[in-house]
Design a protein around this motif. Structure first.
Motif, PDB file in Angstrom:
ATOM      1  N   LEU A  97       0.819  -1.130   0.124  1.00  0.00           N
ATOM      2  CA  LEU A  97       0.023   0.135  -0.010  1.00  0.00           C
ATOM      3  C   LEU A  97       1.028   1.228  -0.043  1.00  0.00           C
ATOM      4  CD1 LEU A  97      -2.482  -1.036   2.841  1.00  0.00           C
ATOM      5  CD2 LEU A  97      -2.811  -1.330   0.408  1.00  0.00           C
ATOM      6  N   VAL A  98       0.348   2.097  -0.784  1.00  0.00           N
ATOM      7  CA  VAL A  98       0.988   3.229  -0.955  1.00  0.00           C
ATOM      8  C   VAL A  98       0.279   4.646  -0.442  1.00  0.00           C
ATOM      9  CG1 VAL A  98       0.788   3.813  -2.997  1.00  0.00           C
ATOM     10  CG2 VAL A  98       2.812   5.000  -1.931  1.00  0.00           C
ATOM     11  N   THR A  99       0.713   5.526   0.119  1.00  0.00           N
ATOM     12  CA  THR A  99      -0.275   6.840   0.518  1.00  0.00           C
ATOM     13  C   THR A  99      -0.563   7.490  -0.696  1.00  0.00           C
ATOM     14  OG1 THR A  99       1.832   8.288   1.029  1.00  0.00           O
ATOM     15  CG2 THR A  99       0.781   7.095   3.032  1.00  0.00           C
ATOM     16  N   PRO A 100      -1.596   8.217  -0.974  1.00  0.00           N
ATOM     17  CA  PRO A 100      -2.039   8.579  -2.089  1.00  0.00           C
ATOM     18  C   PRO A 100      -1.303  10.038  -2.599  1.00  0.00           C
ATOM     19  CG  PRO A 100      -3.904   9.137  -0.387  1.00  0.00           C
ATOM     20  CD  PRO A 100      -2.823   8.156   0.260  1.00  0.00           C
ATOM     21  N   GLY A 101      -0.574  10.604  -1.565  1.00  0.00           N
ATOM     22  CA  GLY A 101       0.459  11.626  -1.613  1.00  0.00           C
ATOM     23  C   GLY A 101       1.296  11.664  -0.784  1.00  0.00           C
ATOM     24  N   PRO A 102       2.211  12.477  -0.864  1.00  0.00           N
ATOM     25  CA  PRO A 102       3.195  12.749   0.403  1.00  0.00           C
ATOM     26  C   PRO A 102       2.674  12.808   1.665  1.00  0.00           C
ATOM     27  CG  PRO A 102       4.033  14.146  -1.586  1.00  0.00           C
ATOM     28  CD  PRO A 102       2.548  13.571  -1.499  1.00  0.00           C
ATOM     29  N   VAL A 103       3.497  12.351   2.841  1.00  0.00           N
ATOM     30  CA  VAL A 103       2.845  12.566   4.283  1.00  0.00           C
ATOM     31  C   VAL A 103       4.223  13.464   4.668  1.00  0.00           C
ATOM     32  CG1 VAL A 103       2.299  11.849   6.518  1.00  0.00           C
ATOM     33  CG2 VAL A 103       1.323  10.783   4.450  1.00  0.00           C
ATOM     34  N   ASN A 104       4.222  14.441   5.205  1.00  0.00           N
ATOM     35  CA  ASN A 104       5.525  15.004   5.689  1.00  0.00           C
ATOM     36  C   ASN A 104       6.593  14.995   4.346  1.00  0.00           C
ATOM     37  OD1 ASN A 104       4.383  15.788   8.179  1.00  0.00           O
ATOM     38  ND2 ASN A 104       5.222  13.929   9.010  1.00  0.00           N
ATOM     39  N   LYS A 105       6.126  15.352   3.417  1.00  0.00           N
ATOM     40  CA  LYS A 105       6.955  15.333   1.963  1.00  0.00           C
ATOM     41  C   LYS A 105       7.613  14.193   1.621  1.00  0.00           C
ATOM     42  CE  LYS A 105       8.578  20.083   3.046  1.00  0.00           C
ATOM     43  NZ  LYS A 105       9.589  20.836   3.366  1.00  0.00           N
ATOM     44  N   SER A 106       7.098  12.780   1.915  1.00  0.00           N
ATOM     45  CA  SER A 106       7.557  11.700   1.454  1.00  0.00           C
ATOM     46  C   SER A 106       6.379  10.706   1.455  1.00  0.00           C
ATOM     47  CB  SER A 106       8.553  11.225   2.903  1.00  0.00           C
ATOM     48  OG  SER A 106       9.054   9.945   2.481  1.00  0.00           O
ATOM     49  N   LEU A 107       6.550   9.879   0.471  1.00  0.00           N
ATOM     50  CA  LEU A 107       5.460   8.594   0.213  1.00  0.00           C
ATOM     51  C   LEU A 107       6.012   7.767   1.358  1.00  0.00           C
ATOM     52  CD1 LEU A 107       5.445   8.011  -3.521  1.00  0.00           C
ATOM     53  CD2 LEU A 107       3.752   9.144  -2.245  1.00  0.00           C
ATOM     54  N   ARG A 108       4.575   7.165   2.043  1.00  0.00           N
ATOM     55  CA  ARG A 108       4.759   5.855   2.892  1.00  0.00           C
ATOM     56  C   ARG A 108       4.351   4.618   2.442  1.00  0.00           C
ATOM     57  NH1 ARG A 108       6.139   8.458   8.184  1.00  0.00           N
ATOM     58  NH2 ARG A 108       6.650  10.366   7.541  1.00  0.00           N
ATOM     59  N   TRP A 109       4.982   3.792   2.849  1.00  0.00           N
ATOM     60  CA  TRP A 109       4.471   2.517   2.679  1.00  0.00           C
ATOM     61  C   TRP A 109       4.083   1.312   3.518  1.00  0.00           C
ATOM     62  CZ3 TRP A 109       5.133   2.680  -2.629  1.00  0.00           C
ATOM     63  CH2 TRP A 109       5.765   3.831  -3.204  1.00  0.00           C
ATOM     64  N   TYR A 110       3.289   0.420   3.260  1.00  0.00           N
ATOM     65  CA  TYR A 110       2.678  -0.588   3.949  1.00  0.00           C
ATOM     66  C   TYR A 110       2.541  -1.740   3.379  1.00  0.00           C
ATOM     67  CZ  TYR A 110       0.849  -2.280   8.331  1.00  0.00           C
ATOM     68  OH  TYR A 110       0.453  -3.210   9.748  1.00  0.00           O
ATOM     69  N   PRO A 111       2.752  -3.084   3.905  1.00  0.00           N
ATOM     70  CA  PRO A 111       2.573  -4.301   3.189  1.00  0.00           C
ATOM     71  C   PRO A 111       1.105  -4.167   2.881  1.00  0.00           C
ATOM     72  CG  PRO A 111       3.636  -4.800   5.226  1.00  0.00           C
ATOM     73  CD  PRO A 111       3.544  -3.178   5.107  1.00  0.00           C
ATOM     74  N   SER A 112       0.625  -5.249   1.888  1.00  0.00           N
ATOM     75  CA  SER A 112      -0.734  -5.374   1.621  1.00  0.00           C
ATOM     76  C   SER A 112      -1.154  -6.258   2.390  1.00  0.00           C
ATOM     77  CB  SER A 112      -0.950  -5.881   0.124  1.00  0.00           C
ATOM     78  OG  SER A 112      -0.648  -4.766  -0.684  1.00  0.00           O
ATOM     79  N   LEU A 113      -2.406  -6.060   2.910  1.00  0.00           N
ATOM     80  CA  LEU A 113      -3.070  -7.050   4.177  1.00  0.00           C
ATOM     81  C   LEU A 113      -3.617  -8.507   3.417  1.00  0.00           C
ATOM     82  CD1 LEU A 113      -5.304  -4.557   6.065  1.00  0.00           C
ATOM     83  CD2 LEU A 113      -2.883  -5.572   6.481  1.00  0.00           C
TER      84      LEU A 113
END
Length: 87
Positions: A71-87
């Motif tokens: 999973l990826v954030t739809p836009g930057p969070v604090n100027k950076s994309l964030r990532w999470y493993p798919s459930l």
């Protein structure tokens, strides 16, 4: 069986290392909702953990996101994309 070029194999290995790092940095709890995106690892954290550039990491991770592996954030969070493993 599909044969891969050495470059394709290297990219697959890098993607697998990124996935492993992502699972290590944010263990998925059984069936629970993911934490808020602000707590997910950044592109830089994943790149540094795998000794690759942030541009390489982002490209590989976006490919994994397109395949539904992360999973990826739809836009930057604090100027950076964030990532999470798919459930």
């Amino acid at each position: 069986m599909i044969k891969h070029t050495p470059k394709q194999q290297e990219l697959q290995n890098l993607q697998q290392h990124l996935l492993t790092t992502l699972h290590r940095l944010c263990p998925v709890s059984n069936g629970a909702a993911p934490p808020p995106p602000g707590e997910w690892p950044t592109t830089r954290q994943l790149a540094e953990s795998n000794d690759i550039t942030i541009y390489q990491a982002r490209n590989l991770l976006l490919n994994l996101a397109g395949r539904g592996k992360v999973l990826v954030t739809p836009g930057p969070v604090n100027k950076s994309l964030r990532w999470y493993p798919s459930l």
